[in-house]
Design a protein around this motif. Structure first.
Motif, PDB file in Angstrom:
ATOM      1  N   PHE A  13      21.737 -11.390 -27.531  1.00  0.00           N
ATOM      2  CA  PHE A  13      20.573 -10.537 -27.670  1.00  0.00           C
ATOM      3  C   PHE A  13      19.852 -10.331 -26.332  1.00  0.00           C
ATOM      4  N   ARG A  14      19.927 -11.301 -25.442  1.00  0.00           N
ATOM      5  CA  ARG A  14      19.372 -11.075 -24.098  1.00  0.00           C
ATOM      6  C   ARG A  14      20.145  -9.970 -23.391  1.00  0.00           C
ATOM      7  N   ALA A  15      21.461  -9.963 -23.581  1.00  0.00           N
ATOM      8  CA  ALA A  15      22.268  -8.896 -22.978  1.00  0.00           C
ATOM      9  C   ALA A  15      21.928  -7.545 -23.604  1.00  0.00           C
ATOM     10  N   VAL A  16      21.715  -7.541 -24.923  1.00  0.00           N
ATOM     11  CA  VAL A  16      21.353  -6.293 -25.598  1.00  0.00           C
ATOM     12  C   VAL A  16      20.020  -5.753 -25.077  1.00  0.00           C
ATOM     13  N   VAL A  17      19.030  -6.626 -25.005  1.00  0.00           N
ATOM     14  CA  VAL A  17      17.711  -6.194 -24.520  1.00  0.00           C
ATOM     15  C   VAL A  17      17.785  -5.759 -23.059  1.00  0.00           C
ATOM     16  N   HIS A  19      20.323  -4.498 -21.433  1.00  0.00           N
ATOM     17  CA  HIS A  19      21.081  -3.249 -21.250  1.00  0.00           C
ATOM     18  C   HIS A  19      20.737  -2.209 -22.310  1.00  0.00           C
ATOM     19  N   ARG A  20      19.535  -2.280 -22.863  1.00  0.00           N
ATOM     20  CA  ARG A  20      19.207  -1.407 -23.976  1.00  0.00           C
ATOM     21  C   ARG A  20      19.237   0.075 -23.607  1.00  0.00           C
ATOM     22  N   ARG A  21      18.913   0.414 -22.365  1.00  0.00           N
ATOM     23  CA  ARG A  21      18.934   1.828 -21.978  1.00  0.00           C
ATOM     24  C   ARG A  21      20.367   2.367 -21.961  1.00  0.00           C
ATOM     25  N   TRP A  22      21.308   1.543 -21.500  1.00  0.00           N
ATOM     26  CA  TRP A  22      22.705   1.964 -21.519  1.00  0.00           C
ATOM     27  C   TRP A  22      23.222   2.087 -22.955  1.00  0.00           C
ATOM     28  N   ILE A  23      22.809   1.170 -23.806  1.00  0.00           N
ATOM     29  CA  ILE A  23      23.220   1.231 -25.216  1.00  0.00           C
ATOM     30  C   ILE A  23      22.646   2.478 -25.877  1.00  0.00           C
ATOM     31  N   LEU A  24      21.385   2.777 -25.594  1.00  0.00           N
ATOM     32  CA  LEU A  24      20.755   3.975 -26.133  1.00  0.00           C
ATOM     33  C   LEU A  24      21.476   5.224 -25.652  1.00  0.00           C
ATOM     34  N   PRO A 294       5.475 -13.659 -23.995  1.00  0.00           N
ATOM     35  CA  PRO A 294       5.801 -12.431 -23.266  1.00  0.00           C
ATOM     36  C   PRO A 294       6.574 -11.455 -24.166  1.00  0.00           C
ATOM     37  N   LEU A 295       6.384 -10.166 -23.915  1.00  0.00           N
ATOM     38  CA  LEU A 295       6.976  -9.137 -24.768  1.00  0.00           C
ATOM     39  C   LEU A 295       8.504  -9.223 -24.794  1.00  0.00           C
ATOM     40  N   GLU A 296       9.128  -9.403 -23.629  1.00  0.00           N
ATOM     41  CA  GLU A 296      10.583  -9.453 -23.574  1.00  0.00           C
ATOM     42  C   GLU A 296      11.118 -10.642 -24.371  1.00  0.00           C
ATOM     43  N   GLU A 297      10.458 -11.769 -24.272  1.00  0.00           N
ATOM     44  CA  GLU A 297      10.889 -12.941 -25.023  1.00  0.00           C
ATOM     45  C   GLU A 297      10.715 -12.737 -26.527  1.00  0.00           C
ATOM     46  N   HIS A 298       9.642 -12.039 -26.886  1.00  0.00           N
ATOM     47  CA  HIS A 298       9.400 -11.808 -28.311  1.00  0.00           C
ATOM     48  C   HIS A 298      10.440 -10.857 -28.888  1.00  0.00           C
ATOM     49  N   ARG A 299      10.893  -9.899 -28.099  1.00  0.00           N
ATOM     50  CA  ARG A 299      11.961  -9.013 -28.563  1.00  0.00           C
ATOM     51  C   ARG A 299      13.202  -9.830 -28.945  1.00  0.00           C
ATOM     52  N   ILE A 300      13.577 -10.733 -28.075  1.00  0.00           N
ATOM     53  CA  ILE A 300      14.760 -11.565 -28.328  1.00  0.00           C
ATOM     54  C   ILE A 300      14.530 -12.456 -29.539  1.00  0.00           C
ATOM     55  N   PHE A 301      13.323 -13.017 -29.631  1.00  0.00           N
ATOM     56  CA  PHE A 301      13.004 -13.866 -30.783  1.00  0.00           C
ATOM     57  C   PHE A 301      13.108 -13.085 -32.091  1.00  0.00           C
ATOM     58  N   ALA A 302      12.576 -11.856 -32.122  1.00  0.00           N
ATOM     59  CA  ALA A 302      12.614 -11.048 -33.344  1.00  0.00           C
ATOM     60  C   ALA A 302      14.051 -10.753 -33.758  1.00  0.00           C
ATOM     61  N   LEU A 303      14.897 -10.437 -32.785  1.00  0.00           N
ATOM     62  CA  LEU A 303      16.297 -10.158 -33.096  1.00  0.00           C
ATOM     63  C   LEU A 303      17.006 -11.397 -33.637  1.00  0.00           C
ATOM     64  N   ARG A 304      16.778 -12.533 -33.010  1.00  0.00           N
ATOM     65  CA  ARG A 304      17.416 -13.764 -33.469  1.00  0.00           C
ATOM     66  C   ARG A 304      16.886 -14.191 -34.835  1.00  0.00           C
ATOM     67  N   ASN A 305      15.591 -14.059 -35.030  1.00  0.00           N
ATOM     68  CA  ASN A 305      14.965 -14.521 -36.257  1.00  0.00           C
ATOM     69  C   ASN A 305      15.449 -13.728 -37.472  1.00  0.00           C
TER      70      ASN A 305
END
Length: 331
Positions: A13-17, A19-24, A294-305
């Protein structure tokens, strides 16, 4: 030793977050191709399309039809206070001639069968009286539905192997009967009976229902977002994601050789429901952000959770579709 599962999820999920612009960008480029493939998926709303072709009963039915060809049958019922009135019989003659001139359609009535067997002229008082006496003296025409105390029947045979051929024949028959629906005199009513009309109605009604239900689901997504999140940006993300996922799923039908049937609308609808559930899981967790994280960490947490519930939801939908593999009805 490999990494623990939680660590692997974290790295993924860190890789996803990251590289999210490339994935989009990748999915944005994929969307036009998916739409193009969706538009090329054929439609076949015939009832027979639902039956698995390898089914033994279906194969035996086809083999029987090869030996004993049978055309589709329909029925036109004209009701009248006195079905043996010469004016009624003349109008039945006219309708039978008009319908019989339609390509691929054969029509016959008890009145014409009787008249031609006796070489009688067009409906006169004497011919009508003879037909009344004959009908009262035998139950042959009554058992076939061609004669009754308040009706005459017009039997139809349709030489239509495909649904589009059937629909063209039915449309021509309906056009012939249309003036009699609004102004039936000397009849009291004109009715259409038979499997071809039922099948055509089911196929048309199902197609129209799909056009109604998808906008309603879109309205549901809008109301859900406005009620829960009150964010137009979140709404835009939901709608874009749903459109992308449905387009990709439906596009897969084309290279797989599938076609839309009268129950195929359930497939993209189930995809919509499953995807919406996953988005609600993720967004509900994401908006519940502690101030110190931090926002970036929370993004990863939400995906994992929400990895487990979203995966379970998708798995349940997949198992539901997989269960249809043993069914004799194909979606």
């Amino acid at each position: 030793m490999g990494l623990p599962r939680t660590d692997r999820l974290d790295l993924y999920f860190r890789a996803v977050v990251r590289h999210r612009r490339w994935i989009l960008a990748f999915y944005a480029a994929l969307f036009p191709l998916a739409v193009f493939l969706c538009l090329g998926v054929p439609h076949d709303n015939s009832i027979e399309r639902l039956v698995v072709k390898s089914d033994t009963d279906y194969s035996n039915t086809l083999a029987f039809r090869d030996l004993f060809p049978e055309r589709q049958r329909a029925f036109v019922l004209v009701e009248a206070d006195d079905p043996f009135d010469p004016a009624v019989l003349r109008r039945v003659d006219e309708i039978e001639t008009q319908i019989g001139s339609i390509a691929g359609v054969s029509a016959y009535s008890g009145w014409r069968l009787f008249r031609e067997s006796r070489a009688l002229p067009a409906a006169s008082a004497d011919a009508a009286a003879a037909f009344r006496a004959f009908s009262a003296g035998t139950d042959l025409l009554r058992r076939q539905g061609l004669v009754g105390p308040t009706h005459l029947g017009l039997a139809l045979e349709l030489d239509a192997a495909r649904p589009d051929e059937r629909d063209r024949a039915l449309a021509a028959i309906d056009a012939t009967l249309a003036p009699h629906f609004d102004s039936p005199a000397p009849f009291t009513a004109v009715r259409r009976i038979g499997g071809p009309w039922v099948d055509a109605h089911l196929e048309q009604a199902t197609g129209e229902a799909s056009l109604r239900y998808f906008p309603l689901f879109g309205l549901f997504v809008i109301v859900l977002n406005v009620t829960l999140y009150r964010s137009w940006r979140t709404l835009a993300v939901f709608l874009i994601t749903l459109a992308e996922v449905v387009a990709i799923c439906v596009a897969l039908a084309r290279p797989a050789g599938f076609s839309f049937s009268i129950v195929s609308s359930l497939v993209p609808l189930t995809v919509l429901v499953t995807c919406t559930a996953a988005l609600v899981y993720l967004q509900s967790r994401f908006v519940d952000k502690p101030a110190r994280i931090p926002l970036e960490e929370h993004r990863i947490f939400a995906l994992r959770n929400k990895f487990l519930p979203t995966t379970a939801s998708i798995f349940a939908a997949a198992v539901g579709f997989a269960a249809l593999a043993v069914s004799k009805i194909r979606p």
